[in-house]
Design a protein around this motif. Structure first.
Motif, PDB file in Angstrom:
ATOM      1  N   SER A 283       0.716  -1.094   0.119  1.00 49.50           N
ATOM      2  CA  SER A 283       0.018  -0.107  -0.018  1.00 49.50           C
ATOM      3  C   SER A 283       0.689   1.251   0.171  1.00 49.50           C
ATOM      4  O   SER A 283       0.575   2.261  -0.674  1.00 49.50           O
ATOM      5  CB  SER A 283      -0.913   0.152   1.215  1.00 49.50           C
ATOM      6  OG  SER A 283      -1.694   1.310   1.450  1.00 49.50           O
TER       7      SER A 283
ATOM      8  N   ASN B 121       2.083   1.984  -3.432  1.00 53.62           N
ATOM      9  CA  ASN B 121       0.962   2.566  -4.209  1.00 53.62           C
ATOM     10  C   ASN B 121       1.013   3.825  -3.842  1.00 53.62           C
ATOM     11  O   ASN B 121       0.552   4.742  -4.840  1.00 53.62           O
ATOM     12  CB  ASN B 121      -0.230   1.725  -4.082  1.00 53.62           C
ATOM     13  CG  ASN B 121      -0.254   0.109  -4.556  1.00 53.62           C
ATOM     14  OD1 ASN B 121       0.727  -0.037  -5.333  1.00 53.62           O
ATOM     15  ND2 ASN B 121      -1.063  -0.574  -3.967  1.00 53.62           N
TER      16      ASN B 121
ATOM     17  N   ARG C 186      -6.831   7.588  -1.970  1.00 56.07           N
ATOM     18  CA  ARG C 186      -8.063   6.664  -1.516  1.00 56.07           C
ATOM     19  C   ARG C 186      -8.163   5.377  -2.654  1.00 56.07           C
ATOM     20  O   ARG C 186      -8.669   4.538  -2.136  1.00 56.07           O
ATOM     21  CB  ARG C 186      -9.372   7.183  -1.394  1.00 56.07           C
ATOM     22  CG  ARG C 186     -10.234   7.454  -2.496  1.00 56.07           C
ATOM     23  CD  ARG C 186     -11.272   8.802  -2.387  1.00 56.07           C
ATOM     24  NE  ARG C 186     -10.841   9.875  -1.760  1.00 56.07           N
ATOM     25  CZ  ARG C 186     -11.715  11.017  -1.394  1.00 56.07           C
ATOM     26  NH1 ARG C 186     -13.008  10.764  -1.484  1.00 56.07           N
ATOM     27  NH2 ARG C 186     -11.301  11.954  -1.092  1.00 56.07           N
ATOM     28  N   TYR C 187      -7.664   5.880  -3.763  1.00 59.02           N
ATOM     29  CA  TYR C 187      -7.732   4.609  -4.963  1.00 59.02           C
ATOM     30  C   TYR C 187      -6.253   3.781  -5.240  1.00 59.02           C
ATOM     31  O   TYR C 187      -6.333   3.465  -6.208  1.00 59.02           O
ATOM     32  CB  TYR C 187      -8.207   5.335  -6.336  1.00 59.02           C
ATOM     33  CG  TYR C 187      -9.496   5.694  -6.222  1.00 59.02           C
ATOM     34  CD1 TYR C 187     -10.823   5.087  -6.089  1.00 59.02           C
ATOM     35  CD2 TYR C 187      -9.772   7.338  -6.139  1.00 59.02           C
ATOM     36  CE1 TYR C 187     -11.904   6.009  -5.948  1.00 59.02           C
ATOM     37  CE2 TYR C 187     -11.084   8.010  -6.051  1.00 59.02           C
ATOM     38  CZ  TYR C 187     -12.143   7.257  -5.789  1.00 59.02           C
ATOM     39  OH  TYR C 187     -13.270   7.621  -5.744  1.00 59.02           O
TER      40      TYR C 187
ATOM     41  N   THR D  84      -4.757   1.161  -3.946  1.00 58.31           N
ATOM     42  CA  THR D  84      -4.862  -0.239  -4.181  1.00 58.31           C
ATOM     43  C   THR D  84      -5.537  -0.436  -5.427  1.00 58.31           C
ATOM     44  O   THR D  84      -4.777  -1.363  -6.129  1.00 58.31           O
ATOM     45  CB  THR D  84      -5.569  -0.837  -2.906  1.00 58.31           C
ATOM     46  OG1 THR D  84      -4.960  -0.507  -1.456  1.00 58.31           O
ATOM     47  CG2 THR D  84      -5.534  -2.164  -3.027  1.00 58.31           C
ATOM     48  N   ARG D  85      -6.361   0.223  -5.807  1.00 54.35           N
ATOM     49  CA  ARG D  85      -6.975  -0.325  -7.276  1.00 54.35           C
ATOM     50  C   ARG D  85      -6.013   0.075  -8.183  1.00 54.35           C
ATOM     51  O   ARG D  85      -6.076  -0.370  -9.355  1.00 54.35           O
ATOM     52  CB  ARG D  85      -8.352   0.239  -7.195  1.00 54.35           C
ATOM     53  CG  ARG D  85      -8.930  -0.219  -8.471  1.00 54.35           C
ATOM     54  CD  ARG D  85     -10.345   0.448  -8.548  1.00 54.35           C
ATOM     55  NE  ARG D  85     -10.423   1.758  -8.970  1.00 54.35           N
ATOM     56  CZ  ARG D  85     -11.375   2.636  -8.875  1.00 54.35           C
ATOM     57  NH1 ARG D  85     -12.900   2.244  -8.645  1.00 54.35           N
ATOM     58  NH2 ARG D  85     -11.309   3.959  -9.392  1.00 54.35           N
ATOM     59  N   ILE D  86      -5.486   1.331  -8.049  1.00 59.85           N
ATOM     60  CA  ILE D  86      -4.573   1.952  -9.311  1.00 59.85           C
ATOM     61  C   ILE D  86      -3.249   1.182  -9.568  1.00 59.85           C
ATOM     62  O   ILE D  86      -2.661   0.974 -10.318  1.00 59.85           O
ATOM     63  CB  ILE D  86      -4.364   3.120  -9.028  1.00 59.85           C
ATOM     64  CG1 ILE D  86      -5.547   4.097  -9.162  1.00 59.85           C
ATOM     65  CG2 ILE D  86      -3.257   3.977 -10.174  1.00 59.85           C
ATOM     66  CD1 ILE D  86      -5.568   5.398  -8.804  1.00 59.85           C
ATOM     67  N   GLY D  87      -2.864   0.695  -8.061  1.00 59.48           N
ATOM     68  CA  GLY D  87      -1.430   0.037  -8.069  1.00 59.48           C
ATOM     69  C   GLY D  87      -0.177   1.116  -8.476  1.00 59.48           C
ATOM     70  O   GLY D  87      -0.176   2.318  -8.227  1.00 59.48           O
TER      71      GLY D  87
ATOM     72  N   SER E  81      -0.119   1.556 -11.974  1.00 56.29           N
ATOM     73  CA  SER E  81      -0.324   1.664 -13.411  1.00 56.29           C
ATOM     74  C   SER E  81      -0.698   2.975 -14.034  1.00 56.29           C
ATOM     75  O   SER E  81      -1.596   3.635 -13.370  1.00 56.29           O
ATOM     76  CB  SER E  81      -1.437   0.719 -13.478  1.00 56.29           C
ATOM     77  OG  SER E  81      -1.921   0.899 -14.992  1.00 56.29           O
TER      78      SER E  81
ATOM     79  N   LEU F 161      -4.252   2.872 -15.327  1.00 59.14           N
ATOM     80  CA  LEU F 161      -5.399   3.066 -14.453  1.00 59.14           C
ATOM     81  C   LEU F 161      -5.448   4.243 -13.708  1.00 59.14           C
ATOM     82  O   LEU F 161      -6.668   4.773 -13.335  1.00 59.14           O
ATOM     83  CB  LEU F 161      -5.263   1.871 -13.560  1.00 59.14           C
ATOM     84  CG  LEU F 161      -5.413   0.646 -13.803  1.00 59.14           C
ATOM     85  CD1 LEU F 161      -5.207  -0.572 -12.586  1.00 59.14           C
ATOM     86  CD2 LEU F 161      -6.794   0.372 -14.445  1.00 59.14           C
TER      87      LEU F 161
ATOM     88  N   THR G  63      -8.895   6.151 -14.006  1.00 59.81           N
ATOM     89  CA  THR G  63      -9.589   6.704 -12.738  1.00 59.81           C
ATOM     90  C   THR G  63      -9.807   8.197 -12.662  1.00 59.81           C
ATOM     91  O   THR G  63     -11.029   8.866 -12.254  1.00 59.81           O
ATOM     92  CB  THR G  63      -8.757   6.289 -11.438  1.00 59.81           C
ATOM     93  OG1 THR G  63      -8.566   4.949 -11.536  1.00 59.81           O
ATOM     94  CG2 THR G  63      -9.444   6.809 -10.408  1.00 59.81           C
TER      95      THR G  63
ATOM     96  N   SER H  60     -10.208   2.785 -22.940  1.00 62.76           N
ATOM     97  CA  SER H  60     -10.381   1.459 -22.460  1.00 62.76           C
ATOM     98  C   SER H  60     -10.233   0.484 -23.526  1.00 62.76           C
ATOM     99  O   SER H  60      -9.978  -0.614 -23.328  1.00 62.76           O
ATOM    100  CB  SER H  60     -11.913   1.400 -21.869  1.00 62.76           C
ATOM    101  OG  SER H  60     -12.819   1.673 -22.960  1.00 62.76           O
TER     102      SER H  60
END
Length: 204
Positions: free
Chosen positions: A35, A38, A61-62, A64-67, A69, A72, A76, A131
């Motif tokens: 974390s 990230n 706050r995003y 973890t989802r973004i990592g 990348s 991403l 986002t 996408s």
């Protein structure tokens, strides 16, 4: 002998408890380090924007989802700009239906709704194209150029909306209320553009 056996049992139990505690600590430390990595990626990326503080508060706050990348992160950012613009547009439509608005204020709202509507379309197109982009080469560069053009146009739409609120005949409280929404939209769109540019640069 019984006492000795009891002593060794207690000692073994203590060792097992300590071992389990150490294992749990190690397993818990792994996601924390991940974390942290990230979050550092978000912080570093936000430094390239014009609103680094807002950027970090919004996107951490995003993490973890973004990592790590860039794609991403850009996706986002575009999604947040799109949702915020759509919400701001809806609130302006609601505000425009209230009685008591001056003619100049009603006209300014109509301009904002129209401009932000264009911005919504441009951000939506950008999300769709990002996408399904190609892996690289001239096609990728062409697609990213389209996205950069659209997001830049969305940012121009935001500026046009705010320009319409600058007249002296517009109530100060009304102007402040509308501008607050549009400024947030503009900032998030600006951040999205920075991240799109960053992602495009990684494939040159």
């Amino acid at each position: 002998m019984a006492a000795a056996g009891s002593y060794f049992s207690i000692t073994a139990l203590i060792i097992l408890i300590q071992l389990a505690t150490n294992l749990n600590s190690c397993s818990a430390a792994t996601p924390i380090r991940h974390s942290g990595r990230n979050t550092r990626f978000i912080r570093t990326s936000c430094r390239t924007t014009l609103q680094p503080s807002l950027c970090f508060v919004t996107f951490s706050r995003y993490a973890t989802r973004i990592g790590g990348s860039p794609r991403l992160l850009a996706t986002t950012a575009l999604s947040l700009a799109f949702n915020t613009t759509r919400f701001a547009t809806k609130s302006m439509i609601t505000l425009s239906k209230r009685h008591g608005l001056k003619r100049r204020e009603a006209a300014a709202l109509r301009v904002c709704v129209e401009e932000l509507g264009d911005s919504i379309d441009e951000l939506k197109d950008s999300i769709g194209k990002l996408s399904r982009h190609g892996a690289g080469g001239s096609t990728f560069r062409s697609q990213m150029s389209d996205i950069q053009t659209w997001v830049s146009a969305a940012l121009t739409d935001d500026d046009t909306c705010m320009d319409g609120l600058s007249g002296k005949s517009i109530n100060r409280k009304f102007r402040s209320r509308v501008r607050r929404r549009v400024v947030k939209v503009a900032h998030l769109t600006s951040i999205a553009l920075a991240f799109v540019n960053r992602y495009a640069a990684t494939h040159k």
